[in-house]
Scaffold this motif. Sequence first.
Motif, mmCIF file in Angstrom:
data_model
loop_
_atom_site.group_PDB
_atom_site.id
_atom_site.type_symbol
_atom_site.label_atom_id
_atom_site.label_comp_id
_atom_site.label_asym_id
_atom_site.label_seq_id
_atom_site.Cartn_x
_atom_site.Cartn_y
_atom_site.Cartn_z
ATOM 1 N N ASN A 8 0.968 -1.311 0.115
ATOM 2 C CA ASN A 8 -0.149 -0.059 -0.078
ATOM 3 C C ASN A 8 0.912 1.069 -0.166
ATOM 4 O OD1 ASN A 8 -3.160 -0.252 0.255
ATOM 5 N ND2 ASN A 8 -2.351 -2.043 1.372
ATOM 6 N N LYS A 9 2.004 1.194 0.724
ATOM 7 C CA LYS A 9 2.755 2.346 0.795
ATOM 8 C C LYS A 9 3.510 2.682 -0.655
ATOM 9 C CE LYS A 9 6.907 2.440 2.887
ATOM 10 N NZ LYS A 9 7.864 2.408 4.097
ATOM 11 N N SER A 10 3.773 1.492 -1.328
ATOM 12 C CA SER A 10 4.307 1.422 -2.565
ATOM 13 C C SER A 10 3.189 2.248 -3.462
ATOM 14 C CB SER A 10 4.944 0.284 -3.230
ATOM 15 O OG SER A 10 5.909 -0.173 -2.597
ATOM 16 N N LEU A 11 1.971 1.582 -3.502
ATOM 17 C CA LEU A 11 0.958 2.301 -4.244
ATOM 18 C C LEU A 11 0.874 3.667 -4.149
ATOM 19 C CD1 LEU A 11 -1.469 1.719 -6.208
ATOM 20 C CD2 LEU A 11 -2.718 0.987 -4.172
ATOM 21 N N ALA A 12 0.815 4.157 -2.877
ATOM 22 C CA ALA A 12 0.737 5.674 -2.561
ATOM 23 C C ALA A 12 1.760 6.429 -3.341
ATOM 24 C CB ALA A 12 0.818 5.980 -0.935
ATOM 25 N N GLY A 13 2.954 5.728 -3.344
ATOM 26 C CA GLY A 13 3.988 6.540 -4.177
ATOM 27 C C GLY A 13 3.785 6.469 -5.778
ATOM 28 N N ARG A 14 3.227 5.255 -6.225
ATOM 29 C CA ARG A 14 2.691 5.445 -7.552
ATOM 30 C C ARG A 14 1.729 6.179 -7.994
ATOM 31 N NH1 ARG A 14 4.531 0.097 -6.788
ATOM 32 N NH2 ARG A 14 2.631 -0.802 -6.572
ATOM 33 N N LEU A 15 0.591 6.442 -7.066
ATOM 34 C CA LEU A 15 -0.676 7.469 -7.204
ATOM 35 C C LEU A 15 -0.421 8.820 -7.220
ATOM 36 C CD1 LEU A 15 -2.991 5.514 -4.798
ATOM 37 C CD2 LEU A 15 -3.344 6.083 -7.140
ATOM 38 N N ARG A 16 1.032 9.024 -6.503
ATOM 39 C CA ARG A 16 1.767 10.277 -6.668
ATOM 40 C C ARG A 16 2.175 10.739 -7.876
ATOM 41 N NH1 ARG A 16 2.046 9.012 -1.101
ATOM 42 N NH2 ARG A 16 1.481 11.012 0.235
ATOM 43 N N GLU A 17 2.938 9.754 -8.469
ATOM 44 C CA GLU A 17 3.563 9.708 -9.771
ATOM 45 C C GLU A 17 2.635 10.094 -10.684
ATOM 46 O OE1 GLU A 17 5.788 6.243 -10.305
ATOM 47 O OE2 GLU A 17 7.356 6.710 -8.486
#
Length: 181
Positions: free
Chosen positions: A130-139
Motif C-alpha cells: 500500500n505504501k508503494s501504491l501511494a507513491g505510484r499514485l503520486r507519480e
Amino acid sequence: MAKKKVSNEADLKRRRQAPLITPTDLKTGATRDIAGGLNGILADVFALYLKTKNFHWHMSGPHFRDYHLLLDEQADQLYAMTDPIAERIRKVGGTTLRSIGHIARLARVSDNDADYVEPLDMLAELREDNKSLAGRLREVHDVCDEHRDIASASLIENWIDETERRTWFLFEASRVGKGGG
C-alpha cells in the motif's frame, strides 16, 4: 449540401477506424500518458485486491477475527477503486485493461503464493504494498498535473488518502505492545 455529405462520410470513416476513442480536449500525448499511468495503477489495485483477499482467506491465529475483518474491509476499498479508475481512463480517451494477462503484464505488486504466511508478515507485506501504491499514485498525479487533467488528479488525491489510511491501519494492527502482544 455536398460538402456536408463529404464531411459526414469522413466522420463516419474516422469513427469506424477508431471506435473507442472518446472525444476529449486533451492532446494525444496527454491521453497516452494519463491512460498509461492509470492503467498501471489499475493493474496494481487489482493485484493488491487479490493479494489482500488471499491473506484474508488464509488468516489464522489469535487475532484472526480482527485481521480477517480488517483485510476484508481493505479489499472492499481496493475493489471499489477499480471501476472509477477504468472509467476515468475511458473518459480521457484511453482504453483500459482487458484481461488477467494484461493485469499481470502491468502490475508491480508481487504475488505471494506461499502455502502459509505468518499473520504479522501478511500485514507487513500489505503495508509495504500500500505504501508503494501511494507513491505510484503520486507519480500519476504529477502526470495529470503536467497535462492539466484536474479531474483525474482530484480522484487520485482521494485514492492516496484511502491508501495512506490502509497503510496506517496495517502498521498499527501489526505493532507489538510492551506486554509482548
